[in-house]
Design an enzyme around this catalytic site. Structure first.
Site, short mmCIF file in Angstrom:
data_model
loop_
_atom_site.label_atom_id
_atom_site.label_comp_id
_atom_site.label_asym_id
_atom_site.label_seq_id
_atom_site.Cartn_x
_atom_site.Cartn_y
_atom_site.Cartn_z
N SER A 198 26.13 -92.86 -9.42
CA SER A 198 26.66 -94.40 -9.18
C SER A 198 27.98 -94.57 -8.67
CB SER A 198 26.41 -95.09 -10.62
OG SER A 198 27.00 -96.40 -10.62
N TYR A 206 27.51 -96.94 -19.30
CA TYR A 206 26.61 -96.38 -18.00
C TYR A 206 27.26 -95.48 -17.30
CZ TYR A 206 24.09 -97.08 -13.96
OH TYR A 206 23.54 -96.94 -12.39
#
Length: 347
Positions: A140, A165
């Site tokens: 990501s 995350y």
């Protein structure tokens, strides 16, 4: 080729599975269809792949239709690998399953450890014990965290994540690096930048803003819209993943390395205010904006330098923001009528 796609009922996983099947590959997909956002949307995606909800059981059901095999299971469940996948020999693995959402990770940290850390560990162990030609996995843009160098390049520091995350995605990269070095696993991580398009996630800005504007509801605009995102259309993302999965890199340097990381984005960051204005223009409706401060875990700007992916795989996104948003909004309006708005719920 025979390819395992985890997270196949998710936004990117669904589109990738559809592409692979269209290109004649044999696809096995895994997804737990969790309730982070409405399972109805995930089941609707699976229906496009020939899998109907009535055929699914609560846990580890296996259904095959139209050349696609679907397994309903948590990726961190060791019995998935022992009971369901142990006799399947895959050429490639594309690991897209993960607990998504930056803000959700602040209030629900444990699920990120289970899915994103334990789940990825199980995938690496499976690839170690059942050698595959290539493991491609989702990282990501969030791993860049507090990095202030723009555009983001793969060699930039990624040791300052601002959300759990992001930390789990960075951990995935480190685990992949270690397994690649120890066991010769050809592992390629793709750092995704703000993917959008038809069948997208209802917790993402295109969904939230479009829904609110069409229903005359207020939208939350963080930092007064003075943020930018490298919005990347789903077809461009899937084409990039497909090239990395199926093809060998064009540069000799890449062939000598088992471990690689690539940015995959549009390389054209868009200001949030411009993004909202484009939705307003397409829908013919004005947004009722509610300005909010920056949220914990958010970063102000993202911008992908995709030079390495372009050089190794001739990756070049071609979808403009307006074209992509028009496709998304057209899908949204059509599908909303069929679903009675049920698919647009999330926790």
């Amino acid at each position: 080729m025979k390819i395992l796609v985890t997270g196949c009922a998710g936004f990117i996983g669904f589109h990738l599975a559809k592409k692979l099947l269209a290109e004649g590959h044999e696809v096995v997909g895994v997804d737990n269809i969790n309730s982070y956002y409405s399972p109805i949307l995930k089941l609707a995606r699976l229906k496009q792949l020939g899998i109907v909800a009535e055929s699914l059981f609560p846990h580890q059901s296996i259904v095959t239709a139209q050349g696609f095999t679907f397994i309903k299971s948590d990726i961190e469940d060791s019995s998935l690998y022992q009971d369901c996948l142990s006799q399947m020999n895959f050429d490639m693995v594309c690991h897209l399953a993960a607990q998504a959402g930056v803000r959700y990770s602040i209030t629900n940290p444990q699920v990120y450890i289970h899915s994103n850390i334990q789940g990825f560990f199980q995938i690496l162990e499976y690839c170690r014990k059942n050698p595959v030609k290539k493991l491609v996995y989702a990282s990501s843009s969030s791993v860049y965290g507090k990095n202030s160098s723009i555009p983001f390049r793969e060699g930039d520091r990624t040791d300052t994540p601002v959300s759990l995350y992001a930390a789990t995605k960075k951990a995935n990269e480190l685990l992949a690096y270690t397994y690649s070095g120890l066991y010769g696993i050809h592992a390629i991580g793709l750092r995704f930048f703000t993917v959008y398009g038809p069948w997208g996630r209802p917790d993402m800005a295109p969904f939230l803003f479009t829904k609110a504007i069409l229903e005359n509801e207020p939208i939350k605009v963080f930092n007064e819209g003075n943020m930018s995102r490298d919005f990347t259309y789903i077809d461009d993302i899937v084409e990039g993943i497909y090239r990395v999965l199926i093809n060998e890199p064009l540069t000799n340097a890449s062939l000598e390395q088992f471990y690689r990381i690539y940015n995959i984005g549009n390389s054209q960051p868009v200001c949030l205010n411009e993004f909202i204005s484009t939705i307003e223009d397409i829908t013919g409706k004005k947004a009722n904006r509610m300005n909010q401060p920056m949220q914990p875990g958010d970063v102000k700007n993202t911008w992908a330098d995709t030079t390495q992916l372009e050089g190794d795989y001739h990756y070049k996104p071609s979808t403009s923001l307006r074209t992509g948003l028009e496709a998304f909004i057209n899908w949204y309006q059509e599908y909303r009528k069929e679903s009675n708005n049920l698919i647009f719920e999330y926790v």
